[in-house]
Scaffold this motif. Structure first.
Motif, PDB file in Angstrom:
ATOM      1  N   GLU A 257      32.075  37.733  48.812  1.00  0.00           N
ATOM      2  CA  GLU A 257      32.894  36.429  49.033  1.00  0.00           C
ATOM      3  C   GLU A 257      32.362  35.924  50.722  1.00  0.00           C
ATOM      4  OE1 GLU A 257      36.618  37.183  46.295  1.00  0.00           O
ATOM      5  OE2 GLU A 257      36.671  37.408  48.451  1.00  0.00           O
ATOM      6  N   ALA A 274      41.396  23.022  39.661  1.00  0.00           N
ATOM      7  CA  ALA A 274      41.788  24.067  38.688  1.00  0.00           C
ATOM      8  C   ALA A 274      41.420  23.834  37.360  1.00  0.00           C
ATOM      9  CB  ALA A 274      43.252  24.653  38.725  1.00  0.00           C
ATOM     10  N   TYR A 314      37.849  34.256  33.591  1.00  0.00           N
ATOM     11  CA  TYR A 314      38.595  33.336  34.644  1.00  0.00           C
ATOM     12  C   TYR A 314      39.568  32.474  33.649  1.00  0.00           C
ATOM     13  CZ  TYR A 314      40.027  30.566  38.386  1.00  0.00           C
ATOM     14  OH  TYR A 314      40.737  29.837  39.533  1.00  0.00           O
ATOM     15  N   LYS A 315      40.904  32.546  33.780  1.00  0.00           N
ATOM     16  CA  LYS A 315      41.829  31.910  32.956  1.00  0.00           C
ATOM     17  C   LYS A 315      41.348  32.047  31.615  1.00  0.00           C
ATOM     18  CE  LYS A 315      43.290  28.659  36.658  1.00  0.00           C
ATOM     19  NZ  LYS A 315      43.492  27.317  37.003  1.00  0.00           N
ATOM     20  N   ASN A 440      35.489  33.167  42.569  1.00  0.00           N
ATOM     21  CA  ASN A 440      36.382  32.965  43.387  1.00  0.00           C
ATOM     22  C   ASN A 440      36.083  31.601  44.446  1.00  0.00           C
ATOM     23  OD1 ASN A 440      37.790  34.805  42.286  1.00  0.00           O
ATOM     24  ND2 ASN A 440      37.533  36.522  43.609  1.00  0.00           N
ATOM     25  N   ASP A 445      39.420  30.082  45.296  1.00  0.00           N
ATOM     26  CA  ASP A 445      40.414  31.301  45.432  1.00  0.00           C
ATOM     27  C   ASP A 445      39.921  32.174  46.725  1.00  0.00           C
ATOM     28  OD1 ASP A 445      41.878  30.404  43.274  1.00  0.00           O
ATOM     29  OD2 ASP A 445      40.672  31.597  41.985  1.00  0.00           O
ATOM     30  N   ARG A 548      42.875  23.246  53.668  1.00  0.00           N
ATOM     31  CA  ARG A 548      42.998  24.664  53.093  1.00  0.00           C
ATOM     32  C   ARG A 548      42.746  25.919  54.275  1.00  0.00           C
ATOM     33  NH1 ARG A 548      41.445  23.792  47.560  1.00  0.00           N
ATOM     34  NH2 ARG A 548      41.062  26.022  47.589  1.00  0.00           N
TER      35      ARG A 548
END
Length: 640
Positions: A257, A274, A314-315, A440, A445, A548
């Motif tokens: 990341e 999202a 993811y979800k 991410n 994220d 953010r």
């Protein structure tokens, strides 16, 4: 469980040309960055960060750092010299001292490195593995490296070595090769020359018994230091379940990341909202083994952590409309792009809110693959195969919201994509958890916070720069320190998902004496990982003015003419919440304030220069005037 005493790592060669096939193995093009990376890698590998990995003063392993010296060319079939017959013929003592040697001193003294691999190339006519000046006088005597030197594969018998001996003796002679190899400081060889012929060379009087004894002693010292001849159960306590622990997987995720670099983000397309519906397109959208780059052991974990697999988890895949690779990067670099697959990709892009196109290079040697980057083969240019660009353009025709994700090791030039695509994320080869890390970062994220470790040139670079030129100033120059042409993105570039404000502190001046720098210089090499400079730039206040949370890495560059720009320090903040401010001071690495003469001698001199402080946009956000006062102090004289 024990792998043996010698590990041939890390690779701390400097990436002086972006076409180099092994660019993916090294930290980048900057000597300070490489010195910091290499010395920390070596020390931690051998002893652990705090020394706890070395029970009873044993080392777990002995790092055999490679490849000494000026190794940065592989060759490209028969188009120019191969690495085994390449002579880096125009390397000045100035370039050696100020650029090429710097990471090696840090490796040996700061990293406590007791092993080096000499390279297959020649430097100014002399093979690295027979170079008494470089290996014996500089590495062993001046830097005080007291361990073994091993050759790269066949380095004492390859065309370079044969040509050198022929020039010296009129012919290639096996026993003369043994003598030259040992005289060059070699202790052991990847090959059969020394194993098969050392006894004959000793009996014939080509080498002395003392020479052979020294080489054996250097090897066995490493064996003893790593506990191979003793019963040391504490050295066997790193079991496979510890290697592949939850903590280490988390570290692999965070490293991936943090390493990703946001190159472009028009209209804040990233991070994705999202509920964004995405289509995954392109040859790297289901990448697994390619994400490991080269030189890796068997890894099963990565096979279930491609970008596609991560988005499917993811979800529960709620964001995923569909996927289409369109072409095969491992087979032919996407040179074959069936029109039917392009049509499928366009249909998916139309159904999605955003199309994510994964393109790049392939980190393994496949001789017919134009997307290949590999040991033993350099690239001929910096561009991607035309079909990868064609795929991106086809998707853009039906979906203006396109994110291009790049997977590659060495720098690539993408001028059309740079102009036409709203968002570009450089992922490099992100490792075993690269897929989840990409998700991410793309979904917000994890913050986008990486910085480029090298310059992203335009393809014009190859027109003005000969691949075989090992000097730093030939043609249009090379690296951010000397290149005088246009670039796509500069060294140290990297955007964020938020905005920052930098306010200069009480002063924009730094006055330091040569005596202070002298004191810090020796402490840098003697303090291991515990070094903290006494000299720091005046602090600045960094405020997160966006919406953010994100960390910020500040880079400080000295500005001049030779080089035109040089990294002198950096500092990464903790994650700052929106509205949060922090005071940041950048410690100066003392070696970056050195002056050099043409003989390569190093000194601290009274002088003044400007320093720019950057936060990833390639422009100065703050500036400092540095004045060095005091008498000249010579720190190192280049052995001749």
């Amino acid at each position: 469980q024990r792998c043996g005493p010698l590990l041939w790592a890390p690779n701390i060669n400097l990436m002086r040309d972006p076409r180099w096939g092994r660019a993916m193995e090294v930290p980048g093009e900057d000597p300070l960055l490489t010195a910091e990376y290499g010395s920390r890698y070596i020390y931690t590998l051998q002893y652990g960060r705090d020394g706890s990995a070395s029970p009873n003063n044993y080392q777990r392993v002995a790092s055999q750092t490679k490849h000494f010296l000026v190794y940065n060319l592989e060759g490209h079939f028969n188009m120019y010299p191969q690495r085994g017959d390449y002579n880096a013929a125009n390397v000045s003592d100035y370039d050696l001292s100020s650029y090429y040697l710097h990471p090696w001193r840090a490796a040996v003294q700061k990293g406590v490195n007791r092993g080096v691999m000499c390279s297959v190339n020649r430097v100014n006519g002399i093979p690295s593995c027979a170079n008494v000046r470089m290996t014996q006088k500089i590495l062993r005597e001046s830097y005080q490296m007291d361990g073994a030197v091993v050759t790269d594969g066949g380095a004492c018998t390859d065309p370079n070595f044969q040509a050198y001996l022929t020039e010296r003796y009129g012919r290639f002679d096996t026993l003369a090769a043994v003598k030259a190899c040992y005289e060059g400081g070699v202790s052991s060889e990847i090959g059969d020359l020394l194993f098969d012929n050392s006894t004959d060379a000793l009996e014939a009087g080509n080498i002395e018994q003392e020479t052979l004894d020294n080489a054996v002693s250097e090897l066995y010292e490493q064996v003893i230091r790593t506990g191979q001849l003793d019963y040391v159960p504490e050295l066997d306590d790193i079991t496979p379940d510890i290697v592949d622990s939850d903590a280490h997987r988390q570290l692999a995720l965070e490293a991936a990341e943090q390493g990703m670099v946001l190159l472009k983000n028009d209209n804040n397309l990233l991070p994705l909202a999202a509920n964004t519906k995405v289509a995954l397109i392109g040859p790297h959208m289901n990448a697994t083994q390619d994400m490991l780059s080269n030189y890796h052991s068997a890894n099963v974990l990565v096979n279930s952590n491609s970008p596609l697999q991560a988005f499917q988890r993811y979800k529960d895949g709620a964001n995923l409309v569909g996927y289409e690779a369109a072409c095969d990067i491992a087979l032919d670099g996407c040179s074959t792009l069936p029109s039917a697959n392009v049509i499928k990709a366009q249909a998916l892009a139309q159904q999605a809110d955003v199309a994510i196109v994964f393109i790049g290079l392939h980190p393994y040697r496949v001789d017919s693959n134009p997307a290949m980057e590999s040991e033993a083969v350099d690239r001929l240019n910096l561009t991607l195969p035309a079909q990868q660009l064609e795929l991106v353009q086809a998707v853009l025709k039906v979906q203006p919201k396109v994110v291009v994700v790049l997977m590659n090791g060495g720098p690539i030039a993408i001028p059309v994509i740079q102009k036409s695509v709203p968002a570009i994320l450089e992922a490099f080869y992100p490792g075993e958890l690269g897929g989840p890390a990409l998700v991410n970062v793309l979904m917000g994220d994890a913050p986008a916070s990486g910085r480029l470790p090298y310059t992203l040139y335009t393809n014009d670079y190859i027109k003005n720069r000969n691949m075989t030129d090992a000097s730093l100033t030939g043609g249009s120059g090379t690296t951010y320190m000397y290149y005088n042409g246009p670039v796509a993105w500069p060294f140290g570039y990297g955007l964020a998902y938020t905005t920052f404000d930098i306010v200069q502190g009480h002063s924009n001046q730094l006055v330091v004496t040569t005596q202070q720098l002298e004191f810090d210089f020796f402490r840098y090499y003697e303090s291991g990982l515990n070094f903290h400079a006494q000299v720091s730039l005046p602090s600045v206040t960094v405020t997160n003015t966006g919406t953010r949370a994100s960390p910020l890495t500040l880079l400080a560059f000295a500005l001049g003419s030779r080089p035109q720009k040089q990294l002198i320090g950096f500092n990464r903040t903790a994650t700052l919440a929106p509205g949060e401010a922090v005071e940041v001071a950048i410690e100066v690495m003392p070696s970056t304030f050195l002056s050099y003469n043409e003989a390569g001698d190093q000194s601290f001199q009274a002088r003044a220069f400007n320093v720019s402080i950057e936060m990833g946009r390639g422009v100065a956000e703050a500036s400092v005037v540095v004045e060095i006062q005091g008498d000249s102090v010579t720190m190192w004289e280049m052995p001749q």
